[in-house]
Design an enzyme around this catalytic site. Sequence first.
Site, PDB file in Angstrom:
ATOM      1  N   LYS A  73      16.374  26.339   0.280  1.00 26.82           N
ATOM      2  CA  LYS A  73      17.192  27.522   0.567  1.00 26.82           C
ATOM      3  C   LYS A  73      17.722  28.142  -0.723  1.00 26.82           C
ATOM      4  CE  LYS A  73      17.154  27.657   5.141  1.00 26.82           C
ATOM      5  NZ  LYS A  73      16.770  28.845   5.919  1.00 26.82           N
ATOM      6  N   ARG A 130      22.079  17.498  15.695  1.00 27.02           N
ATOM      7  CA  ARG A 130      23.289  18.230  15.315  1.00 27.02           C
ATOM      8  C   ARG A 130      24.450  17.763  16.181  1.00 27.02           C
ATOM      9  NH1 ARG A 130      21.518  22.440  11.663  1.00 27.02           N
ATOM     10  NH2 ARG A 130      23.577  21.904  10.924  1.00 27.02           N
ATOM     11  N   VAL A 175       4.311  30.714   8.961  1.00 29.93           N
ATOM     12  CA  VAL A 175       4.601  31.729   7.932  1.00 29.93           C
ATOM     13  C   VAL A 175       4.361  31.195   6.515  1.00 29.93           C
ATOM     14  CG1 VAL A 175       7.081  31.190   7.879  1.00 29.93           C
ATOM     15  CG2 VAL A 175       6.320  33.469   7.217  1.00 29.93           C
ATOM     16  N   TYR A 229      15.997  20.636   2.107  1.00 29.23           N
ATOM     17  CA  TYR A 229      16.508  21.852   2.763  1.00 29.23           C
ATOM     18  C   TYR A 229      17.344  22.666   1.777  1.00 29.23           C
ATOM     19  CZ  TYR A 229      18.912  24.626   6.401  1.00 29.23           C
ATOM     20  OH  TYR A 229      19.411  25.634   7.196  1.00 29.23           O
TER      21      TYR A 229
HETATM   22  N1  UDP Z   1      27.963  14.081  13.294  1.00 24.98           N
HETATM   23  C1  UDP Z   1      28.589  13.102  14.025  1.00 24.98           C
HETATM   24  N2  UDP Z   1      27.949  12.564  15.103  1.00 24.98           N
HETATM   25  C2  UDP Z   1      26.705  12.953  15.503  1.00 24.98           C
HETATM   26  C3  UDP Z   1      26.058  13.972  14.770  1.00 24.98           C
HETATM   27  C4  UDP Z   1      26.708  14.507  13.665  1.00 24.98           C
HETATM   28  O1  UDP Z   1      29.730  12.706  13.712  1.00 24.98           O
HETATM   29  O2  UDP Z   1      26.194  12.407  16.497  1.00 24.98           O
HETATM   30  C5  UDP Z   1      28.647  14.659  12.126  1.00 24.98           C
HETATM   31  C6  UDP Z   1      27.813  14.738  10.848  1.00 24.98           C
HETATM   32  O3  UDP Z   1      27.887  13.532  10.120  1.00 24.98           O
HETATM   33  C7  UDP Z   1      28.491  15.887  10.125  1.00 24.98           C
HETATM   34  C8  UDP Z   1      28.958  16.801  11.264  1.00 24.98           C
HETATM   35  O4  UDP Z   1      28.975  15.998  12.431  1.00 24.98           O
HETATM   36  O5  UDP Z   1      29.613  15.442   9.411  1.00 24.98           O
HETATM   37  C9  UDP Z   1      28.065  18.005  11.488  1.00 24.98           C
HETATM   38  O6  UDP Z   1      26.754  17.548  11.564  1.00 24.98           O
HETATM   39  P1  UDP Z   1      25.523  18.497  11.866  1.00 24.98           P
HETATM   40  O7  UDP Z   1      24.287  17.684  11.704  1.00 24.98           O
HETATM   41  O8  UDP Z   1      25.744  19.181  13.154  1.00 24.98           O
HETATM   42  O9  UDP Z   1      25.603  19.635  10.761  1.00 24.98           O
HETATM   43  P2  UDP Z   1      25.776  19.652   9.161  1.00 24.98           P
HETATM   44  O10 UDP Z   1      26.122  18.277   8.652  1.00 24.98           O
HETATM   45  O11 UDP Z   1      24.480  20.139   8.646  1.00 24.98           O
HETATM   46  O12 UDP Z   1      26.893  20.590   8.989  1.00 24.98           O
END
Ligand code: UDP
Length: 328
Positions: free
Chosen positions: A150, A187, A58, A146
């Site tokens: 956004k 994630r 896109v 990112y």
């Molecule tokens: N996280 C963690 N262990 C992992 C992956 C992520 O503790 O194996 C933590 C990360 O540091 C963050 C939270 O989980 O504080 C959510 O991370 P994610 O990447 O899912 O989403 P985002 O940070 O974008 O909300």
Amino acid sequence: MKRVLITGAAGFLGSHLCDYFLAKGYHVIAMDNLITGDLKNIEHLMPEEHFEFYHHDVSKYVHVPGELDYILHFASPASPIDYLKIPIQTLKVGSLGIHNCLGLARQKGARVLIASTSEVYGDPMVHPQTESYWGNVNPVGPRGVYDEAKRFQEAITMAYHTFHGVETRIARIFNTYGPRMRLNDGRVLPAFIGQALRGEDLTVFGDGSQTRSFCYVADLVEGLYRLLMSDYAEPVNIGNPDEITIAEFAEEIIKLTNTTQKVVYRDLPVDDPKQRQPDITRAREILGWEPKVSRAEGLKITYEYFKSLTSEELYKSEHKSFDKYNKA
Ligand code: UDP
């Protein structure tokens, strides 16, 4: 029959949107360049009469023949690991990609809904986050590609609305989970469940005191649909306010999966937001929407999905090779 274009259609959220709109009797035009999306997520829709798939980026000029009523821009890498691997595409899809969608919307008289994100609030100084908060974002940190894409996406969407009169909707999506999340995108939920299924320890980053608020995908999709059908052009938070620390979340996954593994602690990634919880007052008032699925229910369904993956998928820890795509 109304016609909807969904970008990022082979991704986690995009594929659930395709299911939802087809079930509601729409003609769905699905677009994806398959960098982070996977055809497996939409292959069950291929035989449908009112489903078309365009393998297209896109960020390049978009041509869609025929009429269009709605455009949902959901194409984007969406995890910190992805932004690091494909930073330029992340910036392009949030800028050139939405520019193409808005131009197409103008030409077709279509309404556009964009997938914005709680990342526009960065590491927030206001808690819970209301839509009136402007955020605390580091533009040159690892998440900058990112977050700023956004934020730009919201700005250009609002500009097309005010300057060209395009009908636009802005959803600020908070952490969402459910079947079809990519196991290896880094994630937290697929990371923990994948580790439990492989018999590895669960890696909590930092001391695990950072918080997130997880929304089940079916709730999110319903909120997005209501926003699309509303007449509200300002941003609306869509998420589940049920907040939990990552350490507690790891314990929940240990119980859910019955794993005998333990939690191990790793360094906290740079600019990792310390707390995140949506204030959904606006969504409640304007859309009459709030999440219905508890984390216990949603996690059970999601765990069943991950258990159904093949061991090849489970052990494929490497990302797809992005090298051939990662050219500006
Ligand atoms: N996280 C963690 N262990 C992992 C992956 C992520 O503790 O194996 C933590 C990360 O540091 C963050 C939270 O989980 O504080 C959510 O991370 P994610 O990447 O899912 O989403 P985002 O940070 O974008 O909300």
